[in-house]
Design a protein around this motif. Structure first.
Motif, PDB file in Angstrom:
ATOM      1  N   GLY A 247       2.236  14.781  -8.633  1.00  0.00           N
ATOM      2  CA  GLY A 247       2.891  16.060  -8.202  1.00  0.00           C
ATOM      3  C   GLY A 247       4.101  16.329  -9.112  1.00  0.00           C
ATOM      4  N   VAL A 248       4.842  15.586  -9.398  1.00  0.00           N
ATOM      5  CA  VAL A 248       5.812  16.076 -10.133  1.00  0.00           C
ATOM      6  C   VAL A 248       5.571  16.343 -11.932  1.00  0.00           C
ATOM      7  N   ILE A 249       4.415  15.250 -12.211  1.00  0.00           N
ATOM      8  CA  ILE A 249       3.755  15.787 -13.744  1.00  0.00           C
ATOM      9  C   ILE A 249       3.130  17.039 -13.709  1.00  0.00           C
TER      10      ILE A 249
ATOM     11  N   LEU B  44       7.429   9.921 -18.334  1.00  0.00           N
ATOM     12  CA  LEU B  44       8.582   9.474 -18.069  1.00  0.00           C
ATOM     13  C   LEU B  44       9.317  10.016 -16.885  1.00  0.00           C
ATOM     14  N   VAL B  45       9.309  11.418 -16.560  1.00  0.00           N
ATOM     15  CA  VAL B  45       9.888  12.153 -15.515  1.00  0.00           C
ATOM     16  C   VAL B  45       9.000  11.887 -14.336  1.00  0.00           C
ATOM     17  N   GLY B  46       7.516  11.824 -14.272  1.00  0.00           N
ATOM     18  CA  GLY B  46       6.717  11.511 -13.302  1.00  0.00           C
ATOM     19  C   GLY B  46       6.909  10.091 -12.785  1.00  0.00           C
ATOM     20  N   VAL B  47       7.155   9.111 -13.824  1.00  0.00           N
ATOM     21  CA  VAL B  47       7.047   7.870 -13.444  1.00  0.00           C
ATOM     22  C   VAL B  47       8.257   7.422 -12.707  1.00  0.00           C
ATOM     23  N   LEU B  48       9.741   8.078 -13.188  1.00  0.00           N
ATOM     24  CA  LEU B  48      10.931   7.996 -12.634  1.00  0.00           C
ATOM     25  C   LEU B  48      10.980   8.473 -11.191  1.00  0.00           C
ATOM     26  N   CYS B  49      10.230   9.794 -10.978  1.00  0.00           N
ATOM     27  CA  CYS B  49      10.441  10.074  -9.790  1.00  0.00           C
ATOM     28  C   CYS B  49       9.567   9.451  -8.740  1.00  0.00           C
ATOM     29  N   GLY B  50       8.220   9.160  -9.103  1.00  0.00           N
ATOM     30  CA  GLY B  50       7.451   8.094  -8.535  1.00  0.00           C
ATOM     31  C   GLY B  50       8.148   6.861  -8.056  1.00  0.00           C
TER      32      GLY B  50
ATOM     33  N   ARG C 149      -6.707  19.445 -11.982  1.00  0.00           N
ATOM     34  CA  ARG C 149      -6.984  19.129 -13.301  1.00  0.00           C
ATOM     35  C   ARG C 149      -5.876  18.147 -13.857  1.00  0.00           C
ATOM     36  N   VAL C 150      -4.633  17.839 -13.216  1.00  0.00           N
ATOM     37  CA  VAL C 150      -4.060  16.998 -13.480  1.00  0.00           C
ATOM     38  C   VAL C 150      -4.149  15.654 -12.701  1.00  0.00           C
ATOM     39  N   LEU C 151      -4.733  15.863 -11.400  1.00  0.00           N
ATOM     40  CA  LEU C 151      -4.939  14.712 -10.611  1.00  0.00           C
ATOM     41  C   LEU C 151      -6.275  13.880 -10.773  1.00  0.00           C
ATOM     42  N   ARG C 152      -7.116  14.542 -11.648  1.00  0.00           N
ATOM     43  CA  ARG C 152      -8.347  13.749 -11.858  1.00  0.00           C
ATOM     44  C   ARG C 152      -8.030  12.824 -13.024  1.00  0.00           C
ATOM     45  N   PRO C 153      -7.605  13.069 -14.172  1.00  0.00           N
ATOM     46  CA  PRO C 153      -7.172  12.223 -15.071  1.00  0.00           C
ATOM     47  C   PRO C 153      -6.310  11.256 -14.780  1.00  0.00           C
ATOM     48  N   PHE C 154      -5.228  11.952 -14.170  1.00  0.00           N
ATOM     49  CA  PHE C 154      -4.155  10.714 -13.706  1.00  0.00           C
ATOM     50  C   PHE C 154      -4.717   9.762 -12.648  1.00  0.00           C
ATOM     51  N   GLY C 155      -5.522  10.232 -11.694  1.00  0.00           N
ATOM     52  CA  GLY C 155      -6.192   9.410 -10.983  1.00  0.00           C
ATOM     53  C   GLY C 155      -6.901   8.200 -11.293  1.00  0.00           C
TER      54      GLY C 155
ATOM     55  N   ALA D  22       0.884  -1.147  -0.187  1.00  0.00           N
ATOM     56  CA  ALA D  22      -0.043  -0.100   0.058  1.00  0.00           C
ATOM     57  C   ALA D  22       0.807   1.182  -0.268  1.00  0.00           C
ATOM     58  N   LEU D  23       1.750   1.369   0.727  1.00  0.00           N
ATOM     59  CA  LEU D  23       2.778   2.327   0.907  1.00  0.00           C
ATOM     60  C   LEU D  23       3.503   2.691  -0.280  1.00  0.00           C
ATOM     61  N   GLY D  24       4.074   1.536  -1.050  1.00  0.00           N
ATOM     62  CA  GLY D  24       4.688   1.758  -2.364  1.00  0.00           C
ATOM     63  C   GLY D  24       3.654   2.209  -3.421  1.00  0.00           C
ATOM     64  N   GLU D  25       2.475   1.985  -3.395  1.00  0.00           N
ATOM     65  CA  GLU D  25       1.585   2.506  -4.508  1.00  0.00           C
ATOM     66  C   GLU D  25       1.231   4.126  -4.083  1.00  0.00           C
ATOM     67  N   LEU D  26       0.731   4.116  -2.786  1.00  0.00           N
ATOM     68  CA  LEU D  26       0.473   5.690  -2.396  1.00  0.00           C
ATOM     69  C   LEU D  26       1.399   6.664  -2.777  1.00  0.00           C
ATOM     70  N   SER D  27       2.720   6.233  -2.361  1.00  0.00           N
ATOM     71  CA  SER D  27       3.884   7.169  -2.601  1.00  0.00           C
ATOM     72  C   SER D  27       4.270   7.388  -4.105  1.00  0.00           C
ATOM     73  N   PHE D  28       3.974   6.260  -4.891  1.00  0.00           N
ATOM     74  CA  PHE D  28       4.473   6.320  -6.308  1.00  0.00           C
ATOM     75  C   PHE D  28       3.209   7.514  -6.786  1.00  0.00           C
ATOM     76  N   PHE D  29       1.833   7.347  -6.372  1.00  0.00           N
ATOM     77  CA  PHE D  29       0.854   8.169  -6.899  1.00  0.00           C
ATOM     78  C   PHE D  29       1.267   9.500  -6.787  1.00  0.00           C
ATOM     79  N   ALA D  30       1.438   9.764  -5.158  1.00  0.00           N
ATOM     80  CA  ALA D  30       1.776  11.211  -4.677  1.00  0.00           C
ATOM     81  C   ALA D  30       2.620  11.898  -5.600  1.00  0.00           C
ATOM     82  N   ALA D  31       4.003  11.063  -5.466  1.00  0.00           N
ATOM     83  CA  ALA D  31       5.181  11.934  -6.221  1.00  0.00           C
ATOM     84  C   ALA D  31       4.957  11.929  -7.662  1.00  0.00           C
ATOM     85  N   ALA D  32       4.343  10.880  -8.422  1.00  0.00           N
ATOM     86  CA  ALA D  32       4.337  11.111  -9.689  1.00  0.00           C
ATOM     87  C   ALA D  32       3.334  12.096 -10.244  1.00  0.00           C
TER      88      ALA D  32
END
Length: 196
Positions: A90-92, A172-178, A108-114, A78-88
């Motif tokens: 935000g960075v995106i 790619l930048v968002g995924v790497l940071c995530g 407007r980024v959070l809704r589609p990315f969510g 759970a922590l892995g997925e939550l931290s990935f989403f939060a970081a990715a």
């Protein structure tokens, strides 16, 4: 800046939107970008995926020769997925807005990315496959990862209104940071559990 045309979707339930998100329906991603009432739905999707990763962590822990404590498996998943989403997410948002000049708000980024994380619900299948110890977990995870990347690309393109190359770079930048956030957060949890 180019943008993909948006079609408004009728107010529908969460399941209907999740199915459209999984089908990579760009009009769904455009619609939820504009629909402030969809924030709760997007966060619900993220919560379901976090929960799926937590339960998947329990199953993966059971597949080890020395069985892992189910609570610890759940926490790491759970922590892995939550931290990935939060970081990715935000960075995106920051990279798209500050570096590439996209006109967007974080919501407007959070809704589609969510909604783009919907394929992550299938992590339970990969976790169940790991129990069988037949070596099929990796191909299932690769398929889920590729599907999530495709959904993330469509979401980012709609959320930021960027062209194909800029959307790809942003993803790619968002995924790497995530991924870095996952390593850091799970390492911190590991150290905390070791000290306890």
């Amino acid at each position: 800046m180019s943008s993909i045309p948006i079609q408004r979707d009728a107010p529908r339930g969460l399941l209907y939107r999740m199915i459209r998100a999984a089908r990579l329906d760009s009009s769904l991603y455009g619609a939820v970008r504009e629909d402030a009432s969809a924030t709760g739905q997007a966060l619900t999707v993220v919560a379901l995926v976090v929960l799926s990763h937590g339960v998947g962590g329990i199953f993966r822990g059971m597949s080890f020769e020395e069985k892992e404590n189910p609570v610890i498996g759940f926490l790491f998943g759970a922590l892995g997925e939550l931290s990935f989403f939060a970081a990715a997410s935000g960075v995106i948002y920051l990279f798209g807005k500050q570096v590439l000049g996209a006109n967007a708000t974080y919501a407007r980024v959070l809704r589609p990315f969510g909604f783009s994380v919907v394929p992550g619900l299938l992590v339970l299948i990969a976790s169940l496959v790991s129990l069988a110890r037949v070596g099929a977990e990796a191909p299932v995870l690769i398929l889920i990862g590729a599907w999530r990347l495709a959904a993330g690309y469509v979401a980012i393109r709609q959320a930021l209104g960027l062209g194909a190359l800029k959307s790809t770079v942003t993803l790619l930048v968002g995924v790497l940071c995530g991924m870095v956030a996952v390593v850091i957060s799970t390492r911190v949890l590991f150290e905390l559990l070791r000290l306890a």
